[in-house]
Write an enzyme that holds these catalytic residues in place. Structure first.
Site, PDB file in Angstrom:
ATOM      1  N   CYS A   1      17.370 -40.400 -34.273  1.00  0.00           N
ATOM      2  CA  CYS A   1      17.243 -39.008 -33.804  1.00  0.00           C
ATOM      3  C   CYS A   1      18.078 -38.025 -34.616  1.00  0.00           C
ATOM      4  CB  CYS A   1      17.574 -38.912 -32.310  1.00  0.00           C
ATOM      5  SG  CYS A   1      19.298 -39.261 -31.883  1.00  0.00           S
TER       6      CYS A   1
ATOM      7  N   HIS B   1      21.457 -38.053 -27.585  1.00  0.00           N
ATOM      8  CA  HIS B   1      20.139 -37.843 -28.197  1.00  0.00           C
ATOM      9  C   HIS B   1      20.005 -36.384 -28.618  1.00  0.00           C
ATOM     10  CE1 HIS B   1      16.069 -38.981 -29.188  1.00  0.00           C
ATOM     11  NE2 HIS B   1      15.601 -37.926 -28.549  1.00  0.00           N
TER      12      HIS B   1
ATOM     13  N   HIS C   1      11.151 -35.056 -32.317  1.00  0.00           N
ATOM     14  CA  HIS C   1      12.312 -35.960 -32.288  1.00  0.00           C
ATOM     15  C   HIS C   1      11.888 -37.391 -32.605  1.00  0.00           C
ATOM     16  CE1 HIS C   1      11.930 -37.736 -27.950  1.00  0.00           C
ATOM     17  NE2 HIS C   1      10.755 -37.337 -28.365  1.00  0.00           N
TER      18      HIS C   1
END
Length: 365
Positions: A279, A327, A339
């Site tokens: 990510c 994240h 993402h």
């Protein structure tokens, strides 16, 4: 379903602790097919059909998978941070080594000059320049020599001072290099520990998923989609999108273009392209491509970049998710992000509110 697979499902239910069926009003999940009731004519002692996996069971599995992948994500951030620090420390050690080499050469040259000065004094019979000057009978020679003596004294003092500073610099470089080696070793251990945890958590998640039948995997995927949809719908229902109308900056547009060009590429922990990403690898590389280097990990992006209100965000901004900043995704407009979700997934577009938002940060302020 085999005994081992049923055992894993049971463990998942136990870990989750009293998980109930998705009970939100209007939940659109179909009821599972009921277990067949043995007929009166059934042969006594005959094996009954395996009990089907219910939505409740799969919801427990989904939550356990979320936990495992979340822990893997946290460990990935720790690994990436240790890796980033190790790279910087290695570069610093190389720089210090170069300084030490130059310092040793300079020290050798200074010592050579000091030795030459001492030899010259010895050739003069061991008498300092001042003594030779006093013994001179020529007034002109005396005055001319006085200037040279003063210059010589200054040069000697400067030489000794420079030699002393160079020696001190070398000692400090050596101390700094030693400290950097210790930090490097600490980060090496941190990376190894994080790597082991990542592999453990991902392996556990993959094993749990592998125990499911194809039809159960489809239902599990549907549960995941429904959970994300509910979160996104709740976020949109707040009216937040009506307040978000910011336009991307020039660099923001470049960052978005880079990130969206990676759609479909696999997730891989610790990766930052060009073929795979995690990510924060995706977001950091996108902004590097836009000419604005940013921290490598989601946690450092959260700590170091400028935070802004959600209603003020614009395409290119980064949305940090979860209480531990584990994240990150890039806002691309219209309530969506791009993402790299987790192992087994690819870079994709998702709802910006489909996960718990911790903060929004802006790289190009």
């Amino acid at each position: 379903m085999g005994t081992g697979r049923r055992g894993l499902i049971t463990i998942a239910v136990t870990v989750v602790c009293a998980v109930t069926v998705l009970a939100a009003p209007g939940t659109a999940f179909a009821s599972p097919t009921p277990s067949p009731t043995p007929s009166a004519s059934a042969t006594p002692g005959a094996s009954s059909a395996p009990t089907p996996v219910t939505n409740k069971d799969l919801e427990a599995v989904r939550k356990k998978l979320d936990r495992l992948y979340h822990e893997a994500s946290v460990a990935t951030d720790a690994y990436n941070l240790a890796e980033d620090k190790a790279e910087r420390q290695s570069a610093e050690i190389v720089s210090l080594a170069q300084k030490i080499v130059k310092g040793k050469k300079k020290l050798a040259e200074l010592r050579k000059r000091a030795g030459a000065a001492a030899a010259a004094q010895y050739r003069n019979g061991g008498l300092p320049d001042e003594a030779h000057l006093v013994l001179s009978d020529d007034p002109a020679q005396f005055l001319d020599g006085a200037g040279r003596v003063i210059q010589g004294e200054r040069a000697t003092k400067g030489l000794l001072a420079e030699l002393n500073r160079t020696q001190q610099d070398l000692e400090q470089y050596a101390k700094d290099a030693s400290a950097q080696w210790e930090r490097l070793e600490t980060n090496r251990k941190a990376r190894a520990k994080a790597k082991a945890k990542i592999k453990k958590q991902i392996s556990a998640a993959e094993k749990l998923e592998s125990e499911l039948e194809a039809e159960e995997k489809e239902r599990l995927a549907e549960l995941e989609r429904q959970a994300a949809l509910r979160a996104q719908t709740e976020w949109l229902d707040s009216g937040i999108l009506d307040a978000i109308d910011g336009e991307a900056s020039a660099r923001g547009k470049k960052a978005v273009a880079y990130a969206t060009a990676q759609l479909g590429k696999p997730y891989e922990w610790g990766a930052e392209g060009p073929g795979t990403f995690d990510c924060s690898g995706l977001t950091s590389q996108a902004w590097a491509a836009a000419g604005r280097p940013i921290p490598r990990t989601s946690q450092e992006q959260w700590k170091q970049l400028k935070r802004i209100a959600v209603e003020d965000m614009r395409p290119g901004d980064l949305i940090i998710y979860n209480d531990d900043a584990s994240h990150v995704g890039m806002y691309v407009g219209d309530g969506a992000i791009v993402h790299a979700p987790r192992p087994g997934r690819t870079v994709t577009v998702a709802g910006a509110g489909s996960m718990p938002i911790l903060a929004v940060v802006r790289p190009d302020i």
